[in-house]
Write a protein that holds these residues in place. Structure first.
Motif, PDB file in Angstrom:
ATOM      1  N   ALA A 104     -21.296 -19.099 -40.875  1.00  0.00           N
ATOM      2  CA  ALA A 104     -22.137 -20.272 -41.149  1.00  0.00           C
ATOM      3  C   ALA A 104     -21.414 -21.563 -40.753  1.00  0.00           C
ATOM      4  O   ALA A 104     -22.029 -22.483 -40.204  1.00  0.00           O
ATOM      5  CB  ALA A 104     -22.522 -20.311 -42.629  1.00  0.00           C
ATOM      6  N   GLU A 105     -20.115 -21.625 -41.016  1.00  0.00           N
ATOM      7  CA  GLU A 105     -19.346 -22.807 -40.618  1.00  0.00           C
ATOM      8  C   GLU A 105     -19.215 -22.889 -39.097  1.00  0.00           C
ATOM      9  O   GLU A 105     -19.292 -23.979 -38.521  1.00  0.00           O
ATOM     10  CB  GLU A 105     -17.960 -22.773 -41.275  1.00  0.00           C
ATOM     11  N   VAL A 106     -19.057 -21.738 -38.450  1.00  0.00           N
ATOM     12  CA  VAL A 106     -18.986 -21.718 -36.990  1.00  0.00           C
ATOM     13  C   VAL A 106     -20.287 -22.243 -36.385  1.00  0.00           C
ATOM     14  O   VAL A 106     -20.284 -23.012 -35.413  1.00  0.00           O
ATOM     15  CB  VAL A 106     -18.691 -20.290 -36.475  1.00  0.00           C
ATOM     16  N   ALA A 107     -21.410 -21.860 -36.972  1.00  0.00           N
ATOM     17  CA  ALA A 107     -22.716 -22.254 -36.434  1.00  0.00           C
ATOM     18  C   ALA A 107     -22.924 -23.762 -36.451  1.00  0.00           C
ATOM     19  O   ALA A 107     -23.727 -24.294 -35.681  1.00  0.00           O
ATOM     20  CB  ALA A 107     -23.824 -21.561 -37.224  1.00  0.00           C
ATOM     21  N   LYS A 108     -22.214 -24.456 -37.303  1.00  0.00           N
ATOM     22  CA  LYS A 108     -22.359 -25.909 -37.408  1.00  0.00           C
ATOM     23  C   LYS A 108     -21.454 -26.677 -36.446  1.00  0.00           C
ATOM     24  O   LYS A 108     -21.565 -27.907 -36.344  1.00  0.00           O
ATOM     25  CB  LYS A 108     -22.041 -26.356 -38.842  1.00  0.00           C
ATOM     26  N   LEU A 109     -20.568 -25.971 -35.752  1.00  0.00           N
ATOM     27  CA  LEU A 109     -19.640 -26.656 -34.853  1.00  0.00           C
ATOM     28  C   LEU A 109     -20.381 -27.271 -33.675  1.00  0.00           C
ATOM     29  O   LEU A 109     -21.347 -26.708 -33.166  1.00  0.00           O
ATOM     30  CB  LEU A 109     -18.576 -25.680 -34.342  1.00  0.00           C
ATOM     31  N   LYS A 138     -16.584 -25.072 -27.984  1.00  0.00           N
ATOM     32  CA  LYS A 138     -16.770 -25.641 -29.318  1.00  0.00           C
ATOM     33  C   LYS A 138     -15.563 -26.465 -29.770  1.00  0.00           C
ATOM     34  O   LYS A 138     -14.430 -26.238 -29.376  1.00  0.00           O
ATOM     35  CB  LYS A 138     -17.046 -24.549 -30.346  1.00  0.00           C
ATOM     36  N   PHE A 139     -15.857 -27.424 -30.652  1.00  0.00           N
ATOM     37  CA  PHE A 139     -14.863 -28.346 -31.195  1.00  0.00           C
ATOM     38  C   PHE A 139     -14.688 -28.077 -32.675  1.00  0.00           C
ATOM     39  O   PHE A 139     -15.659 -28.099 -33.446  1.00  0.00           O
ATOM     40  CB  PHE A 139     -15.335 -29.781 -30.985  1.00  0.00           C
TER      41      PHE A 139
END
Length: 200
Positions: A158-163, A146-147
């Motif tokens: 939730a923020e991690v899921a958008k990476l 992930k970036f």
């Protein structure tokens, strides 16, 4: 400075740094407590790795800890890697770039880049990740590959899921950084020995 063994009220024993003779530690870096440095690691000027509160800091082979990096942990807080508990664990072939902060309990997987002034706190970063310059990753788990964009603040699932995945133009970046820093470790060893007072 590679410190002597340290004894604290919460550690029964007294642990000292364990540094491979195949790694190079700048004399202006500070290692305190059980800091384990494996082969071909470069610990650059001004770095501070303090295992005096949280316990063992473990840096695997071919990783690099660049100028003014800070690593420290919290009392009684650990991450578990392959059945072993660590305050901080840095995987093989990973880079902690200039002035980044890794605060335990935390782990960084293999082949991962932590950018300039980035903060990783109470988090687990997967393999093959790219944490951008100035990013803050706090209290989360980042999956492999992930970036985290430059300057991003990631504190929730939730923020991690958008990476997104690491962009194609950055996929080889850490590999180049590791290659350069591993070569530097070998060159400094040849020029100065394991740790020399003549090296800044």
């Amino acid at each position: 400075m590679i410190g002597k063994s340290i004894r604290t009220p919460w550690f029964a024993g007294a642990d000292a740094p364990e540094v491979s003779e195949k790694s190079f530690i700048s004399t202006t870096a500070t290692l305190i407590g059980k800091v384990v440095i494996k082969d071909y690691v470069l610990v650059s000027p001004g770095a501070s790795l303090r295992a005096d509160e949280g316990g063992e800091i473990h840096v695997c082979h071919n990783a690099n800890v660049q100028d003014n990096v800070i690593m420290h942990g919290l009392k009684d807080k650990r991450v578990e890697i392959d059945g072993e508990a660590y305050s901080i664990f840095i995987g093989a072939n990973s880079s902690c770039a200039h002035a980044s902060i890794i605060h335990g309990p935390a782990s960084v997987g293999e082949n991962t880049f932590i950018g300039f002034t980035a903060v990783v706190h109470s988090s687990q970063i997967g393999n093959d990740c790219f944490i951008g310059h100035g990013a803050k990753v706090i209290g989360v788990t980042i999956p492999d590959g992930k970036f985290v964009p430059h300057g991003a603040i990631i504190t929730t699932a939730a923020e991690v899921a958008k990476l997104t995945e690491v962009p194609a133009d950055l996929k080889g970046f850490n590999e180049e950084v590791v290659e350069v820093n591993t070569d530097l470790a070998k060159c400094y060893l040849e020029a100065y020995g394991h740790m020399s007072p003549t090296f800044p």
